[in-house]
Design an enzyme around this catalytic site. Structure first.
Site, PDB file in Angstrom:
ATOM      1  N   GLU A 177      -5.187  38.552  55.541  1.00 11.71           N
ATOM      2  CA  GLU A 177      -5.445  39.613  54.717  1.00 11.71           C
ATOM      3  C   GLU A 177      -4.173  40.759  55.102  1.00 11.71           C
ATOM      4  OE1 GLU A 177      -8.364  43.465  54.423  1.00 11.71           O
ATOM      5  OE2 GLU A 177      -8.671  41.994  55.978  1.00 11.71           O
ATOM      6  N   LYS A 214      -7.115  37.214  51.274  1.00 12.67           N
ATOM      7  CA  LYS A 214      -7.777  38.557  51.153  1.00 12.67           C
ATOM      8  C   LYS A 214      -6.743  39.715  50.499  1.00 12.67           C
ATOM      9  CE  LYS A 214     -11.280  42.021  52.658  1.00 12.67           C
ATOM     10  NZ  LYS A 214     -12.526  42.005  53.414  1.00 12.67           N
TER      11      LYS A 214
END
Length: 296
Positions: A177, A214
């Site tokens: 992420e 992400k």
């Protein structure tokens, strides 16, 4: 066996991943949004008790169902607690058929070169060994990018993929992420550098390895299609990043193939003061809106 079932569910299932992983730094804000002020608790233990009550209320609600919710990201404290008399991850997987993930980062270092890398994680192996006691499928770790700094973004992605390889070696699916701050004055320029760096690092992965990504919802719809289609990417999920649920869902609809992994936008409108019916109705509307945006 369980890992392969979970992998197939994430790969082929429809729905989104609920981010229920607020940790020490973000928990007070999450509780405040839920209608619990900081004067309701006087230490961390009491704070985590309250946030676990909130999460358990969400997870045990009938509308938090596997028809629309694919997975849930948990904080370490949540993994070690129980929901309905079972360890949280066991409850999610065994009772709900919802795939559990574990947040593993220890927060962000100070900003430098236009980014914040992750703090060191010297106890990561021990945390992953602990996660093996539960049906945890994967992990999540977050960095933040503010400026289109080639050197800074390279630092973020190199660190993310180095840790991802450590996580893969332990038998878990890493969610990488590298968030791009939505208020960055040069958000798209950050995304251009970020995508190129991710593609380079994907090529360096072993042929039998995959990761999940992400990412902040991009400025240009469809910008991450090359990552969505990449054979070394199991799934690309979107963070809400401070957008309202409505705005995040509208942006998500412009990115077919991405699914939501919202936190604040998912719990928006939920309150401790609501009756069980009001709570369930509010959450059901949230789940339906996010589910529809994730399945364009």
């Amino acid at each position: 066996m369980e890992y392969q079932k979970q992998r197939q569910r994430i790969k082929d299932g429809s729905g989104f991943i609920a981010a229920l992983d607020q940790s020490g730094g973000s928990t007070p804000k999450a509780l405040e949004n839920y209608g619990i002020s900081s004067d309701a608790y006087d230490n961390d233990d009491a704070m985590f008790d309250l946030v676990h009550e909130m999460r358990a209320r969400i997870m045990t609600c009938d509308c938090f169902d596997n028809e629309r919710v694919l997975g849930a990201i948990l904080f370490e404290d949540t993994m070690e607690r129980e929901v309905n008399g079972k360890p949280t991850a066991n409850y999610l997987w065994e009772d709900k058929n919802i795939v559990p993930f574990l947040k593993v980062d220890k927060g962000l270092a100070e900003q430098m070169s236009g980014v914040q890398v992750m703090r060191p994680m010297p106890d990561l192996d021990a945390l992953l060994d602990k996660a093996k006691n539960y049906p945890v499928f994967g992990t999540k770790m977050r960095s933040v990018i503010y400026e289109p700094s080639v050197d800074g973004i390279e630092l973020v992605i190199q660190q993310q993929f180095d840790v991802a390889k450590q996580i893969l070696s332990k038998g878990f699916m890493p969610i990488v992420e590298p968030e791009v701050n939505i208020d960055s004055a040069q958000k798209h320029e950050c995304e251009v550098i970020l995508k190129a760096d991710i593609l380079r690092n994907l090529e360096r992965l072993n042929d039998d390895h995959q990761v999940m990504l992400k990412l902040t919802l991009p400025t240009d719809g469809g910008f991450y299609q090359e990552l969505i289609d990449h054979p070394k990417v199991l799934k690309v999920v979107a963070l809400s990043g401070g957008y309202s649920r409505r705005e995040a869902c509208e942006k998500l609809k412009q990115n077919p193939g991405m699914i939501a992994s919202f936190s604040r936008a998912f719990t928006e409108g939920l309150s401790k003061q609501q009756s069980d019916k009001e709570f369930a109705d509010t959450m059901n509307a949230s789940i339906e809106e996010i589910y529809q945006a994730s399945n364009v």
